[in-house]
Design a protein around this motif. Structure first.
Motif, PDB file in Angstrom:
ATOM      1  N   PHE A  48     -42.426 -17.014  -0.068  1.00 62.27           N
ATOM      2  CA  PHE A  48     -41.397 -17.953  -0.521  1.00 62.27           C
ATOM      3  C   PHE A  48     -41.435 -19.156   0.406  1.00 62.27           C
ATOM      4  CE2 PHE A  48     -39.620 -14.773   2.300  1.00 62.27           C
ATOM      5  CZ  PHE A  48     -39.013 -15.546   3.282  1.00 62.27           C
ATOM      6  N   SER A  49     -40.871 -20.251  -0.027  1.00 63.52           N
ATOM      7  CA  SER A  49     -40.863 -21.461   0.786  1.00 63.52           C
ATOM      8  C   SER A  49     -40.079 -21.222   2.077  1.00 63.52           C
ATOM      9  CB  SER A  49     -40.226 -22.619   0.020  1.00 63.52           C
ATOM     10  OG  SER A  49     -40.027 -23.730   0.875  1.00 63.52           O
ATOM     11  N   ASP A  50     -40.657 -21.635   3.195  1.00 68.13           N
ATOM     12  CA  ASP A  50     -39.994 -21.452   4.486  1.00 68.13           C
ATOM     13  C   ASP A  50     -39.135 -22.654   4.863  1.00 68.13           C
ATOM     14  OD1 ASP A  50     -42.494 -22.821   4.655  1.00 68.13           O
ATOM     15  OD2 ASP A  50     -42.367 -22.739   6.826  1.00 68.13           O
ATOM     16  N   ILE A  51     -39.010 -23.627   3.962  1.00 67.56           N
ATOM     17  CA  ILE A  51     -38.242 -24.837   4.269  1.00 67.56           C
ATOM     18  C   ILE A  51     -36.789 -24.630   3.870  1.00 67.56           C
ATOM     19  CG2 ILE A  51     -37.968 -27.291   3.777  1.00 67.56           C
ATOM     20  CD1 ILE A  51     -40.980 -27.407   3.279  1.00 67.56           C
ATOM     21  N   SER A  52     -35.906 -24.733   4.843  1.00 68.02           N
ATOM     22  CA  SER A  52     -34.474 -24.528   4.607  1.00 68.02           C
ATOM     23  C   SER A  52     -33.694 -25.573   5.387  1.00 68.02           C
ATOM     24  CB  SER A  52     -34.056 -23.121   5.048  1.00 68.02           C
ATOM     25  OG  SER A  52     -32.656 -22.994   5.059  1.00 68.02           O
ATOM     26  N   LYS A  53     -32.523 -25.911   4.889  1.00 61.98           N
ATOM     27  CA  LYS A  53     -31.647 -26.875   5.562  1.00 61.98           C
ATOM     28  C   LYS A  53     -30.620 -26.174   6.446  1.00 61.98           C
ATOM     29  CE  LYS A  53     -33.532 -30.313   3.278  1.00 61.98           C
ATOM     30  NZ  LYS A  53     -34.404 -31.292   3.951  1.00 61.98           N
ATOM     31  N   MET A  54     -30.794 -24.864   6.660  1.00 66.74           N
ATOM     32  CA  MET A  54     -29.777 -24.104   7.366  1.00 66.74           C
ATOM     33  C   MET A  54     -29.574 -24.601   8.799  1.00 66.74           C
ATOM     34  SD  MET A  54     -29.389 -19.965   7.607  1.00 66.74           S
ATOM     35  CE  MET A  54     -30.422 -19.658   9.041  1.00 66.74           C
ATOM     36  N   LYS A  55     -30.677 -24.839   9.521  1.00 66.67           N
ATOM     37  CA  LYS A  55     -30.543 -25.278  10.910  1.00 66.67           C
ATOM     38  C   LYS A  55     -29.854 -26.633  10.991  1.00 66.67           C
ATOM     39  CE  LYS A  55     -33.776 -24.370  13.888  1.00 66.67           C
ATOM     40  NZ  LYS A  55     -35.031 -24.368  14.692  1.00 66.67           N
ATOM     41  N   GLU A  56     -30.141 -27.509  10.018  1.00 67.13           N
ATOM     42  CA  GLU A  56     -29.493 -28.820  10.010  1.00 67.13           C
ATOM     43  C   GLU A  56     -27.984 -28.686   9.846  1.00 67.13           C
ATOM     44  OE1 GLU A  56     -31.214 -31.322   7.058  1.00 67.13           O
ATOM     45  OE2 GLU A  56     -33.268 -30.956   7.724  1.00 67.13           O
ATOM     46  N   LYS A  57     -27.558 -27.702   9.052  1.00 64.45           N
ATOM     47  CA  LYS A  57     -26.125 -27.527   8.793  1.00 64.45           C
ATOM     48  C   LYS A  57     -25.424 -26.791   9.939  1.00 64.45           C
ATOM     49  CE  LYS A  57     -26.194 -29.475   4.758  1.00 64.45           C
ATOM     50  NZ  LYS A  57     -26.002 -28.786   3.492  1.00 64.45           N
ATOM     51  N   LEU A  58     -26.123 -25.848  10.575  1.00 67.34           N
ATOM     52  CA  LEU A  58     -25.481 -25.016  11.592  1.00 67.34           C
ATOM     53  C   LEU A  58     -25.760 -25.467  13.012  1.00 67.34           C
ATOM     54  CD1 LEU A  58     -26.082 -21.469  10.068  1.00 67.34           C
ATOM     55  CD2 LEU A  58     -24.068 -22.923   9.848  1.00 67.34           C
ATOM     56  N   GLY A  59     -26.819 -26.270  13.206  1.00 65.19           N
ATOM     57  CA  GLY A  59     -27.149 -26.756  14.534  1.00 65.19           C
ATOM     58  C   GLY A  59     -28.042 -25.805  15.306  1.00 65.19           C
TER      59      GLY A  59
END
Length: 639
Positions: free
Chosen positions: A427-438
């Motif tokens: 699956f794609s490993d690109i996520s915006k999670m780190k951007e949202k959580l820091g």
């Protein structure tokens, strides 16, 4: 399993003026899939009027993606190869005999499209769902060693997923692996397989050794006791930052085709390599540190996964791979001339084996084992331990090359049968999670933020909150559903957003929306239980357009799960559920305010509730009970 026998089904069909016994087709499973009943009768008609083989007739019938264009479509070039599609269509329409199941076909290019008779849908579909209940949409014979023999035993599947690296943050790709992996496990279990869930932790190697060096410099027993995971992440961040200049210099030397041996024999490189050597040699202090870090992480993650309603049968990891097995793999590679020594390292040059995958290092110049060697040994150990029929790795696409190498090496080692049993679901490993959580977030923070956002979302939706239950624990349970549904809704190969506000809304297809519809249907079913056999008048009521279309969609569910079982694409089930809830909204909109819930309505909505529940369970979106049937402070889950 269904309690309905073939003889009972044929008796029922005979009562609907259909010819019995049912025509026989090898690929049809009429006790599992109601659409197979329709397809069987249609294929039998096509065999006669097109004068073709049974298998050809059945395989030419395809489901329709648009109900306005028919329930099924016959692909004319497949049915009658080489002919003119228009001429074939009109010839078939002219010859098409009267049948209680089908309206007269109509042509559409290379397709012959066919609508089911509306009045037959409730008579066939409702009893089918009512009979199979939780088993509707499942085909347990797929998990049998011999599908024709129920006593043949179940096939064994090992699913490896989540697999965080314990020196680093729990990233978006680990979250997605966890949720998609749980879906894969539940899907195979629903299809009759014996499933073992394995979490293969990144708990060994030089990253752990670097953490060990870092703990000696920055670690605090007091801080570790107070916040084990947080403190280990803090130590890792500090030592990684300190090590970065040496790594950068080593990369510069390599890029200029220089020798990095001298550079890596001093400084943090040397300290890290020495610590790892001690780990592999089972030095008491070094090995005890690595075990302690592993144990602390397993304790933490076990509690974390429990919030998702998820358990693992085994916490494996790189540290658990036996040295003897690694030596065995290494010797096999040498005996078969698969590997070679170069610059002090033992490696495989994949170009020499017809691949463009560069070189894979088996042992580094210090003699230490690599991730690739440990992976190969782990596969071998699991095949012996579990005697699996299949093993699936649910790992992000950044490991595509790695698994291509692993599968190729197994083949080169003379184990083609084992290589054929392992599969990488990427699956794609690109996520915006780190951007949202820091930076430096802990996994629990992900769930905490989703749960808190769900509490606020329910405050803004008073009517829905009242139905679902306004208690904070129920809101938290729905918040976890919201997170899981967002991860499952995006196709595996596409990048996905991490949108807490969007996932906790009641937009169509979100976890909260699915929970709302389930609670609404469950409340209705419990307040108005089915009261026995439906009358002809009830069936006429259910044949009206919106209700008939809902039945059409419910009938498609076994096709949807069968396709998802093959593709392991959960987004297709989410898309299907959007179709169910949208059609439910149309049915409810058509009803007069305060209109009585008739036995026909009760039967229809209970069937929809059953399908919604079954699909949510396969996805790992555990339905919660409505407020009317549970204390508001208790997130009762519907078993």
């Amino acid at each position: 399993m269904s309690t309905l026998s073939l003889a009972e089904l044929e008796t029922s069909l005979g009562g609907l003026s259909l010819n019995v016994p049912l025509p026989q087709f090898d690929t049809a499973n009429v006790l599992v899939n109601p659409l197979d009943i329709f397809r069987t009768y249609l294929a039998d008609i096509l065999c006669e009027i097109a004068e073709c083989d049974h298998a050809v007739a059945y395989s030419s019938i395809q489901p329709s993606n648009n109900l306005s264009l028919g329930d099924v479509a016959v692909i004319l070039p497949k049915l009658c190869p080489g002919g003119n599609a228009n001429e074939i269509a009109f010839d078939l329409i002219k010859k098409f005999p009267p049948c209680p199941l089908f309206q007269l076909p109509f042509p559409d290019g290379v397709h012959l499209r066919i609508m089911f008779v509306d009045e037959m849908l409730p008579r066939l579909v409702l009893p089918f769902i009512s009979d199979r209940k939780e088993a509707y949409g499942c085909n347990a014979s797929l998990g049998l060693q011999d599908p024709s023999s129920p006593d043949s035993g179940r096939k064994k599947l090992v699913v490896e997923f989540s697999s965080p690296t314990i020196t680093k943050e729990f990233e978006g790709k680990h979250l997605r692996s966890t949720i998609i992996g749980a879906f894969v496990s539940k899907m195979y279990h629903a299809m009759g397989w014996d499933v073992t869930n394995v979490n293969y932790l990144g708990d060994w190697g030089k990253p752990i050794a670097l953490l060990g060096v870092g703990f000696g410099k920055f670690g605090s027993e007091e801080a570790l006791e107070a916040d084990p995971i947080g403190h280990l992440l803090e130590v890792n961040h500090k030592i990684t930052e300190l090590f970065a200049p040496e790594e950068a210099e080593s990369k510069r030397v390599r890029d200029e085709k220089g020798d990095t041996a001298e550079l890596e024999s001093q400084g943090l490189y040397a300290e890290r390599n020495a610590f790892f050597k001690k780990m592999e040699e089972k030095d008491e202090a070094a090995f005890a540190f690595s075990k302690r870090v592993r144990d602390l992480n397993i304790e933490y993650y076990t509690k974390l996964y429990a919030r998702l309603g998820l358990t693992f049968d085994e916490y494996s990891g790189e540290s658990q791979v036996g040295q003897e097995t690694m030596n065995e793999v290494e010797q096999l590679l040498k005996d078969k001339d698969v590997c070679e020594e170069k610059d002090g390292s033992l490696l495989i040059d994949f170009k020499k084996h017809g691949m463009k995958a560069g070189a894979g290092i088996i042992r580094d110049r210090s003699g230490g084992s690599t991730y690739l060697l440990r992976e190969l040994a782990a596969v071998l150990e699991r095949s012996r331990k579990y005697q699996f029929d299949k093993m699936i790795f649910v790992v992000a696409a950044d490991h595509n090359v790695h698994f291509t190498r692993v599968f190729k090496i197994l083949d080169l080692m003379g184990m083609p049968e084992l290589a054929s049993k392992v599969q990488h679901v990427s699956f794609s490993d690109i996520s915006k999670m780190k951007e949202k959580l820091g930076y430096g977030h802990q996994p629990n923070e992900i769930f905490d933020q989703c749960e808190a956002a769900m509490v606020e979302s329910l405050k803004a939706e008073e009517e829905k909150a009242q139905l679902l239950g306004a208690g904070e624990d129920i809101a938290k349970a729905i918040g976890i559903t919201a997170l899981s549904a967002q991860e499952l809704a995006a196709k595996r190969g596409t990048d996905h957003a991490f949108d807490i506000e969007g996932m906790t809304s009641f937009k169509s297809g979100t976890g909260p929306d699915l929970q709302y519809w389930y609670s609404r249907l469950r409340s209705l079913s419990e307040e108005h239980p089915e009261t026995g056999a439906l009358t002809d008048e009830d069936f006429e009521f259910l044949a009206e357009e919106d209700r008939a279309n809902l039945l059409r969609i419910l009938a498609q569910y076994p096709d949807v799960t069968n396709a998802a079982y093959k593709s392991l694409e959960p987004s297709n089930i989410i898309a299907y559920l959007v179709g169910v809830t949208d059609q439910l909204a149309a049915c409810f909109q058509d009803e007069e305010a305060g209109a009585a819930v008739t036995p026909a309505k009760a039967a229809l909505y209970d069937a929809a509730r059953q399908v919604l529940k079954n699909a949510m369970n396969i996805l790992g979106l555990k339905p919660v009970a409505s407020a009317g049937h549970a204390r508001a402070d208790t997130p009762v889950q519907d078993e």
